[in-house]
Enzyme design. Structure first.
Site, mmCIF file in Angstrom:
data_model
loop_
_atom_site.group_PDB
_atom_site.id
_atom_site.type_symbol
_atom_site.label_atom_id
_atom_site.label_comp_id
_atom_site.label_asym_id
_atom_site.label_seq_id
_atom_site.Cartn_x
_atom_site.Cartn_y
_atom_site.Cartn_z
ATOM 1 N N GLU A 169 10.428 -6.025 5.704
ATOM 2 C CA GLU A 169 11.677 -6.268 4.992
ATOM 3 C C GLU A 169 12.677 -6.971 5.908
ATOM 4 O O GLU A 169 13.117 -6.423 6.907
ATOM 5 C CB GLU A 169 12.251 -4.941 4.500
ATOM 6 C CG GLU A 169 11.398 -4.300 3.422
ATOM 7 C CD GLU A 169 11.747 -2.856 3.151
ATOM 8 O OE1 GLU A 169 11.168 -2.284 2.218
ATOM 9 O OE2 GLU A 169 12.583 -2.283 3.881
ATOM 10 N N LYS A 225 -0.566 -2.820 1.832
ATOM 11 C CA LYS A 225 0.826 -3.051 1.473
ATOM 12 C C LYS A 225 1.700 -2.272 2.432
ATOM 13 O O LYS A 225 1.297 -1.277 3.032
ATOM 14 C CB LYS A 225 1.110 -2.646 0.032
ATOM 15 C CG LYS A 225 0.977 -1.162 -0.315
ATOM 16 C CD LYS A 225 2.097 -0.248 0.093
ATOM 17 C CE LYS A 225 3.450 -0.719 -0.415
ATOM 18 N NZ LYS A 225 4.546 0.228 0.077
ATOM 19 N N SER A 262 16.490 -0.729 -7.189
ATOM 20 C CA SER A 262 16.579 -1.659 -8.302
ATOM 21 C C SER A 262 15.754 -2.906 -8.051
ATOM 22 O O SER A 262 15.668 -3.758 -8.922
ATOM 23 C CB SER A 262 18.030 -2.072 -8.539
ATOM 24 O OG SER A 262 18.575 -2.671 -7.375
ATOM 25 N N THR A 307 5.266 -3.376 -3.046
ATOM 26 C CA THR A 307 6.569 -2.881 -3.504
ATOM 27 C C THR A 307 7.625 -3.904 -3.062
ATOM 28 O O THR A 307 7.853 -4.886 -3.735
ATOM 29 C CB THR A 307 6.866 -1.471 -2.951
ATOM 30 O OG1 THR A 307 6.625 -1.445 -1.536
ATOM 31 C CG2 THR A 307 5.989 -0.436 -3.632
ATOM 32 N N THR A 310 4.677 3.422 5.772
ATOM 33 C CA THR A 310 4.702 3.503 4.317
ATOM 34 C C THR A 310 3.734 2.453 3.826
ATOM 35 O O THR A 310 4.098 1.416 3.316
ATOM 36 C CB THR A 310 6.077 3.297 3.702
ATOM 37 O OG1 THR A 310 5.971 3.511 2.308
ATOM 38 C CG2 THR A 310 6.675 1.975 3.974
ATOM 39 N N ASN A 315 17.385 -2.606 1.848
ATOM 40 C CA ASN A 315 17.363 -1.142 1.797
ATOM 41 C C ASN A 315 18.640 -0.549 1.245
ATOM 42 O O ASN A 315 18.665 0.630 0.897
ATOM 43 C CB ASN A 315 17.049 -0.596 3.191
ATOM 44 C CG ASN A 315 15.583 -0.739 3.515
ATOM 45 O OD1 ASN A 315 14.770 0.022 3.047
ATOM 46 N ND2 ASN A 315 15.253 -1.763 4.288
#
Length: 488
Positions: free
Chosen positions: A340, A250, A488, A227, A261, A483
């Site tokens: 991230e 992932k 999008s 993702t 997650t 975040n």
């Protein structure tokens, strides 16, 4: 496609709801036994078909991808396919067409009753988790898995369970599974709260994934399940008798296992009893996926699966356990490094904690989740008081009766705290500590891991107790940016 007969599928998933305190000494004994046998020699001479215990440095994304593709050869008895499509979110139609991918993993020799699963402990689990729990409770055999990214199918406005089942039905129809949709296990990851684009998946993406099915490499799955991940993650290990273990995962944000997650799929062609594989995977996940944190948030969609085709005899259970440790620990470290906006990875080694391994991991996660510690690490600032403060906060709240008088701290191998006092001696030490952090720094936008370095933090309580290692991420502006604009 050619596949051997008598495929047995075992799904063993480890969840936060039953994280145990596994014996470190027992785990280490298994690792030591395996490392001394022929498997080590095979791996070192395997021509790059296995990932290294510590990945090498890479100069380009192409080098990294080439390395993973070579190491991603599937174990015997596995085939998988991936495909992509588009959908328009019902909840946010102004965003227009958005990309979505699906992955299908297939065992072609028929359904099996030999599988087990435990999922996330989050009280708002995704609909695929509910479907999986229902499959488990009713004792359905399984023959395939289907995974989609982009939409996690968690608490959607529509009927999320029906949507997941319709995608499973498309897989069953496309693969001509005699047991139908009930023999397919779904997984989803992505935006929480959106309806799953089941029609697009069932009528377009899944059929294309089945058309693309191949028995060569797991790399396509590592890419397709991403993702916000910046790069794919894959680890592999070949045992001394040729048994192969390959894992993909992932996860980049909303990560604090129990579990994260994250989705993880570990495939092996070993012959192993279901109960033994589940025990092995439980131990491996406690030591790996349940010992990492990027941002302290537990996901609604956690799933880690181990699948055994049973096509090769297993000469040593210790050797398989060691391989599962190596693959899971490698993948969990990759998840944090790929987090991230991650600019540094902290590796916290805790020794002689006055409590269980479970509580030692809790303390480690408390430290790496401290915003003040994260920001200091991000800025290469050796503000060591923040480390001691976070540890003292945890011990005061949860272990107020335990002594910390003998606790010592190290940063980058240098002692910074001992006998209740900091050991900081001038500008030279300040620069040494800052340089250690700077040497471990990563690019926040990197699309491949340039190195495998850590900011090393050591905590020793003295005496006797539990030993664990916890990995964590720093906090950067890029994490906030990702975040703030996630959907999008």
């Amino acid at each position: 496609m050619k596949f051997a007969r008598n495929v047995a599928l075992v799904l063993a998933v480890v969840s936060s709801s039953c994280v145990g305190a596994f014996s470190t000494s027992r785990i280490n004994n298994a690792m030591n036994k395996a490392s001394s046998n022929a498997a080590t020699m095979l791996r070192e001479t395997n021509g790059g078909l296995d990932t290294d215990l510590i990945l090498p440095s890479f100069s380009t994304k192409e080098e990294y991808i080439s390395y993973l593709k070579k190491a991603g050869a599937l174990p015997d008895g596995f085939a998988l396919g991936t495909a992509k499509g588009t959908f328009v979110s019902v909840e946010a139609p102004a965003m227009g067409p958005l990309p979505i991918k699906a992955t299908v993993i297939h065992l072609t020799e028929g359904p099996t009753d030999s599988w087990a699963a435990v999922f996330t402990s989050n009280r708002f689990p995704g609909c695929p988790i509910k479907v999986g729990k229902d499959r488990l409770a009713k004792g359905h055999p399984l023959q395939a898995l289907v995974i989609n990214n982009k939409v996690s199918n968690v608490c959607p406005g529509g009927d999320g369970i029906a949507a997941a089942e319709s995608v499973c039905a498309a897989v069953a129809e496309g693969l001509n599974l005699p047991g139908g949709a009930n023999t397919v296990l779904p997984s989803s990851t992505g935006v929480i709260g959106w309806r799953l684009p089941a029609k697009e998946l069932a009528e377009d993406v899944v059929p294309k994934a089945i058309e693309a099915i191949q028995e060569d490499s797991a790399f396509a799955a590592a890419e397709a399940i991403m993702t916000t991940d910046r790069y794919p993650k894959l680890r592999s290990k070949t045992l001394s008798n040729g048994v192969r273990v390959v894992g993909v995962a992932k996860g980049a944000g909303m990560i604090e296992p129990n579990m994260a997650t994250m989705l993880g799929y570990i495939m092996t062609d070993a012959t192993i009893e279901k109960s033994k594989l589940q025990t092995m995977l439980s131990a491996a996940c406690n030591r790996s996926f349940n010992s990492i944190s990027i941002d302290g948030d537990e996901s609604t969609s956690d799933t880690v699966v181990a699948i055994a085709s049973g096509l090769k005899p297993l000469s040593s259970e210790d050797e398989l356990q060691a391989a599962l440790f190596e693959v899971c620990e490698g993948l969990s470290a990759d998840l944090v490094r790929n987090g991230e906006g991650t600019g540094h990875v902290m590796r916290v080694k805790i020794s002689n904690f006055p409590g269980s391994e479970y509580d030692a991991r809790r303390m480690g996660r408390h430290l790496v989740n401290s915003p003040l510690v994260k920001c200091a690490i991000s800025g290469n600032d050796p503000n060591t008081g923040r480390i001691a403060g976070a540890i003292g906060s945890f011990m005061g709240k949860f272990f107020p009766e335990e002594s910390v008088d003998e606790m010592s701290l190290t940063l980058g191998g240098r002692t910074i705290f001992n006998n209740g006092k900091f050991v900081l001696e001038g500008q030279e030490v300040e620069e040494e500590l800052s340089n250690h952090m700077g040497d471990a720094q990563l690019g926040e936008h990197d699309d491949f891991p340039q190195h495998q370095k850590f900011v090393e933090i050591g905590i020793d309580f003295g005496g006797e107790g539990s030993d664990v290692t916890v990995l964590g991420s720093d906090l950067t502006k890029e994490y906030v940016a990702v975040n703030a604009d996630y959907r999008s």
